[in-house]
Design a protein around this motif. Structure first.
Motif, PDB file in Angstrom:
ATOM      1  N   ILE A   1       0.850  -1.211   0.000  1.00  0.00           N
ATOM      2  CA  ILE A   1       0.000   0.000   0.000  1.00  0.00           C
ATOM      3  C   ILE A   1       0.882   1.257   0.000  1.00  0.00           C
ATOM      4  N   LEU A   2       1.908   1.254   0.840  1.00  0.00           N
ATOM      5  CA  LEU A   2       2.775   2.429   0.908  1.00  0.00           C
ATOM      6  C   LEU A   2       3.560   2.609  -0.388  1.00  0.00           C
ATOM      7  N   GLU A   3       4.054   1.509  -0.930  1.00  0.00           N
ATOM      8  CA  GLU A   3       4.832   1.601  -2.176  1.00  0.00           C
ATOM      9  C   GLU A   3       3.944   2.127  -3.305  1.00  0.00           C
ATOM     10  N   ASP A   4       2.713   1.691  -3.310  1.00  0.00           N
ATOM     11  CA  ASP A   4       1.770   2.164  -4.328  1.00  0.00           C
ATOM     12  C   ASP A   4       1.477   3.654  -4.133  1.00  0.00           C
TER      13      ASP A   4
ATOM     14  N   VAL B   1       3.390   6.063  -2.685  1.00  0.00           N
ATOM     15  CA  VAL B   1       4.497   6.943  -3.091  1.00  0.00           C
ATOM     16  C   VAL B   1       4.758   6.809  -4.594  1.00  0.00           C
ATOM     17  N   GLY B   2       4.448   5.642  -5.149  1.00  0.00           N
ATOM     18  CA  GLY B   2       4.664   5.435  -6.582  1.00  0.00           C
ATOM     19  C   GLY B   2       3.760   6.312  -7.425  1.00  0.00           C
ATOM     20  N   ARG B   3       2.620   6.704  -6.882  1.00  0.00           N
ATOM     21  CA  ARG B   3       1.682   7.544  -7.638  1.00  0.00           C
ATOM     22  C   ARG B   3       1.951   9.031  -7.462  1.00  0.00           C
ATOM     23  N   SER B   4       2.935   9.377  -6.615  1.00  0.00           N
ATOM     24  CA  SER B   4       3.209  10.795  -6.355  1.00  0.00           C
ATOM     25  C   SER B   4       4.201  11.336  -7.387  1.00  0.00           C
ATOM     26  N   SER B   5       3.864  12.470  -7.956  1.00  0.00           N
ATOM     27  CA  SER B   5       4.795  13.082  -8.923  1.00  0.00           C
ATOM     28  C   SER B   5       5.863  13.902  -8.211  1.00  0.00           C
TER      29      SER B   5
ATOM     30  N   GLY C   1      -7.762   7.323   2.830  1.00  0.00           N
ATOM     31  CA  GLY C   1      -7.264   8.093   3.974  1.00  0.00           C
ATOM     32  C   GLY C   1      -5.805   8.465   3.797  1.00  0.00           C
ATOM     33  N   LEU C   2      -5.022   7.537   3.271  1.00  0.00           N
ATOM     34  CA  LEU C   2      -3.605   7.809   3.053  1.00  0.00           C
ATOM     35  C   LEU C   2      -3.401   8.828   1.938  1.00  0.00           C
ATOM     36  N   ALA C   3      -4.203   8.720   0.896  1.00  0.00           N
ATOM     37  CA  ALA C   3      -4.083   9.683  -0.206  1.00  0.00           C
ATOM     38  C   ALA C   3      -4.447  11.086   0.263  1.00  0.00           C
ATOM     39  N   ASP C   4      -5.475  11.191   1.101  1.00  0.00           N
ATOM     40  CA  ASP C   4      -5.868  12.501   1.648  1.00  0.00           C
ATOM     41  C   ASP C   4      -4.725  13.090   2.484  1.00  0.00           C
TER      42      ASP C   4
ATOM     43  N   ALA D   1      -0.119  16.877   3.284  1.00  0.00           N
ATOM     44  CA  ALA D   1       1.308  17.141   3.486  1.00  0.00           C
ATOM     45  C   ALA D   1       1.836  18.044   2.366  1.00  0.00           C
ATOM     46  N   GLY D   2       1.404  17.766   1.123  1.00  0.00           N
ATOM     47  CA  GLY D   2       1.835  18.591  -0.011  1.00  0.00           C
ATOM     48  C   GLY D   2       1.371  20.025   0.116  1.00  0.00           C
TER      49      GLY D   2
END
Lengths: 464, 444
Positions: A4-7, A9-13, A68-71, A76-77
């Motif tokens: 889940i975490l790897e996915d 951060v993998g989607r973050s530009s 929840g993690l994406a939010d 943070a951004g």
């Protein structure tokens, strides 16, 4: 959770760091034969750190769903952007580290989970009873057993994916002695990264109790020491305290940039050439040391950082940001206590390397002075390297021989002046094996130690 | 979620603990929403936000007590079961009990109805203002660490005896840690903290200026003198040397543990008549105010020392039962640990003279700005370095460095000459300058 975490951060530009932590702790405490605490604490959550040019943003959440993690990552951004909009400094650069992968487990042949709650309760009751039986002068006692088990996962947009599984049991013994209206206390602690038998092997629990009782009783009859400057021998616990509190914090690169006395002094003499001081998350002399940290919370592997080498200041302690600022390599000192804390620069295991002089020889060489043992769990140090520590036990030395105990001693001064005055370094070595925490906005488990040292130091005492 | 909703969760937790075998149970919930900005290395470093709920469960099986905590609402029922399991293994104690329900009156001024209008951008602006004020004060000042924080905290508690209470408060705080540096000389660090219950009352400038002034004043100080005599403790030094061990001694749990020498001394003279100390958790807008304590017992004003005589100890439900004294409503601590005992808003009574009058009246003494040292709360012995210190001679003061002070707290409380009319607030404490005699002062 790793996937889940790897996915995520993998989607973050943009640069993003995600850290999951699950933590459970158990505390058992007995005082004077009364059971005071039988408690369990569980926390879990994810901390997310984003970088927007010149500032970081950090958000934490206990909502572990993908949404929840994406939010939280978006929050943070946004926070990073809000801070970056008001700062004038150049963009933050992070020193490169190769992407780290793997699972790191604390070493133990005897995990704490293999021992029942009843067995742990029996231990604290037994030790508390032993303290109160040991002397008629003991009026109060307490024993606390704690264990903390952690599972941490770190994933970054740079490809790091690591998991650290850790366990840290500890014991704390307090004995209070009283006589003729005077009270005195003795405190002993032991703590390890490991399991049940590693804790027992660090220092025998019964020996801890006996030593706490002895210190408390002995202090009752000891006179106060006069103040002044004296030649002293510091034991490994006080050497560790000096390393960590008085020197170590002044070489944390964020403190250096905040105006510490070490700024601009790399390559200069700050100690006697007998002194070499090191910080390492994986020190060669102790796999079970409390500050065990194979890889830090930015994914930098542990290394041996020689802070002072033969008296010359050689390095600061870095995270990736300060390493880039100083043109140095990251030293593996970025640490966060909880998932809801951001990583900051912390020590791990900080120590002076052993020398060549037998302790007996160091004491025999004192015409008039003191043998100081143990940190009294109180004191402070400044970024100027000025410090003050309470000393648990002190013996007056006259012509190389013991001239009796004294009490109420504190040591103070400038830590680098003290290290400059070192004229003998012991051929022994011990870790402090403490059960406590270092505080710097957030706690951290650390260890410190070294050999005995002989030096000149200012003692606080009473004036007639 | 509303206060009522959190209270409902606590009640459900109590029922879950009962279902798991508890004879009595208590569930305490804390829900905190925080936004903060930190300054490091003289510039903005990080903006952060967090939302966390924590539940603390105490379960009694007869007189056996277990405690479990979790930060996941979905794990509350499991925490209730854990608490019962721990209780079943723990030895019993007849004084393990929950407090009887008592209605708590709301304390005014603890919540800012406009809390949500204070955003991360506002916190950033406050932090930028701290940097501006420090830079304008003196170029030698270095801001090592500073921050601005806003927290909205909901607390709710319920127990199976019928106690039920909830409230929401807000707190806006800021802190700064500075040093001053001139060539190779580095000053003592100085830390200051400010807080308010309402966003519009945030005022960072006085906090920053005080820290900067203290740091700059400790640059280039001279050598002190060695003597035994008068010392004037600043509010910060008085907190470290006098108030911290005093709080240890009046903590009823420490009395029961055999650690307080004031056991059996209620009504006895334990300090000079110039010393009066009181605690009030109901002070409107107070930084440490709340309508109920960590066990749900209402807060109430309490006199601890009245003109040198010991008037009361601080109690929670356990110590109240074990010592057959009234519960004073001083259960303290977060939801992640069992209730302890602690003060709220504590006032060391001010006196008539100003600080300048205390100095003018001192032939030889040491003014201690900050104390960095060791205080043994059991023996009362203290020893340490006087930071931001001034030698006072014939009513005039001069900054000195590397000066050690030592003495005994219990002797010192009896030797308090006077307290100043000047009072400084430090966290929940309101403290004057305290002038006392018989202290060892050693020049370094």
């Amino acid at each position: 959770m790793e996937r889940i975490l790897e996915d995520l951060v993998g989607r973050s530009s943009d640069w993003l760091e995600a850290r999951y932590q699950e933590r459970r702790s158990l505390t058992l405490s007995v005082r004077n034969g009364h059971f005071e605490q039988c408690s369990s604490v569980r926390t879990r959550g994810v901390g997310l750190r984003a970088l927007a040019a010149s500032a970081f943003g950090f958000a934490s959440t206990t909502d572990l769903s993908k949404r929840g993690l994406a939010d939280a990552a978006r929050a943070a951004g946004k926070l990073a952007a809000a801070a970056a909009a008001e700062t004038h400094r150049p963009p933050v650069r992070l020193a490169p580290v190769p992407p780290a992968r793997g699972v790191f487990r604390v070493q133990t042949a005897d995990p704490v989970d293999a021992h029942s709650l009843e067995e742990k309760i029996e231990l604290v009751l037994h030790l508390d009873a032993r303290a109160r039986r040991a002397s008629a002068r003991i009026t109060a006692s307490s024993v606390t057993y704690s264990e903390t088990c952690e599972d941490r996962i770190l994933a970054t947009t740079e490809g790091t994916l690591v998991r650290v599984i850790d366990a840290k049991p500890s014991l704390r013994i307090l004995a209070v002695a009283a006589s003729h209206g005077e009270q005195a206390m003795g405190v002993q602690t032991a703590g390890v990264s490991g399991g049940w038998s590693e804790l027992a092997n660090a220092r025998s629990p019964e020996a801890l109790v006996d030593e706490a009782v002895r210190v408390a009783v002995d202090q009752l009859s000891a006179p106060h020491a006069p103040g002044g400057v004296a030649t002293v021998v510091l034991d490994p616990e006080l050497v560790g305290t000096l390393c960590h509190e008085a020197i170590g914090h002044t070489v944390e690169a964020d403190i250096v940039l905040g105006g510490a006395v070490t700024a601009g002094r790399l390559g200069t003499r700050v100690a006697s050439d007998l002194v070499t001081m090191v910080d390492s998350g994986l020190p060669p002399s102790g796999p079970y040391v409390v500050g065990w940290l194979p890889i830090d919370d930015e994914g930098t592997p542990a290394t041996r950082t020689a802070l002072i080498e033969r008296g010359i200041l050689r390095s600061y302690l870095h995270n990736r940001e300060t390493a880039s600022h100083f043109g140095a390599a990251p030293t593996g000192n970025a640490r966060a206590f909880l998932y809801s804390d951001e990583p900051i620069i912390r020590m791990t295991n900080t120590y002076i390397e052993r020398g060549e002089t037998p302790v007996d020889e160091m004491l025999a060489g004192i015409e008039s002075g003191y043998y100081l043992r143990g940190f009294a769990m109180s004191g402070q140090a400044d970024s100027s390297a000025e410090f003050m520590f309470g000393v648990r036990e002190a013996t007056r030395i006259e012509r190389g021989r013991s001239a009796g105990l004294v009490k109420g001693i504190t040591i103070s001064g400038n830590a680098f002046d003290v290290l400059q005055s070192v004229d003998a370094v012991g051929n022994d070595f011990a870790w402090e094996n403490g059960a406590g925490f270092c505080g710097k906005g957030q706690p951290a488990k650390v260890d410190a130690g070294g050999p005995h040292l002989r030096c000149r130091i200012t003692l606080g005492g009473l004036q007639p | 979620m509303s206060d009522h909703a959190w209270l409902e969760m606590c009640l459900e937790g109590c029922a879950a603990a009962r279902a798991a075998g508890a004879t009595e149970a208590e569930v305490f919930a804390q829900h905190a929403v925080e936004t903060s900005v930190t300054i490091e290395k003289g510039d903005l470093q990080l903006a952060r936000s967090s939302t966390e709920s924590t539940f603390g469960v105490r379960a009694l099986v007869g007189d056996q007590l277990g405690f479990a905590s979790t930060n996941a609402a979905s794990d509350l029922a499991a925490a209730c079961r854990d608490a019962v399991i721990l209780a079943r293994s723990a030895p019993g104690d007849p004084h393990n009990r929950l407090p009887e329900p008592r209605r708590a009156e709301p304390v005014a001024g603890l919540d800012d109805p406009n809390w949500e209008e204070f955003t991360a951008a506002d916190a950033v602006r406050c932090a930028v203002e701290m940097l501006r004020v420090s830079a304008a004060f003196d170029k030698r000042v270095i801001v090592g660490d500073a921050g601005v924080s806003s927290v909205r905290l909901t607390r709710a508690i319920a127990n199976t005896r019928g106690a039920a209470a909830a409230e929401t408060v807000s707190l806006f705080s800021h802190h700064i840690l500075v040093t001053a540096r001139e060539d190779e000389r580095v000053s003592s660090m100085d830390f200051q903290y400010g807080a308010s219950r309402r966003a519009r009352e945030i005022d960072v400038a006085p906090t920053v200026i005080l820290a900067c002034r203290n740091a700059v004043d400790s640059l280039g100080t001279g050598k002190g003198r060695t003597f035994r005599g008068v010392v004037i403790l600043s509010p910060s030094a008085a907190l470290e040397i006098l108030v911290s061990p005093l709080l240890f001694q009046v903590n009823a749990r420490n009395v029961l543990r055999g650690l307080s020498r004031w056991d059996g001394s209620l009504g006895a003279e334990i300090a000079a008549p110039t010393v009066s100390v009181a605690d009030d958790g109901t002070a409107p807008g107070g930084i440490a105010s709340s309508s109920f304590d960590r066990e749900g017992t209402p807060r109430a004003p309490l006199t601890l020392i009245e003109r040198g005589r010991l008037a009361s100890f601080l109690h929670n439900a356990y110590s109240s039962s074990a010592s057959t004294a009234p519960n004073t409503g001083h259960a303290a601590g977060p939801a992640s640990s069992p209730p302890m005992i602690g003060p709220t808003n504590l006032t060391f009574a001010p006196g008539a003279p100003s600080l300048e009058e205390q100095i003018a009246d001192t032939e030889l003494g040491l003014l201690v700005g900050r104390f960095s040292g060791n205080v043994d709360p059991i023996s009362g012995d203290f020893s340490g370095v006087a930071k931001a210190a001034h030698l006072v001679q014939r009513g005039r003061r001069a900054a000195v460095s590397e000066t050690l002070v030592a003495g005994n707290v219990f002797d010192a409380l009896r030797a308090v000459l006077d307290t100043s009319s000047d009072v400084q607030r430090i966290f929940g404490f309101a403290l004057p300058y305290v002038r006392l005699d018989g202290i060892s002062v050693t020049a370094g």
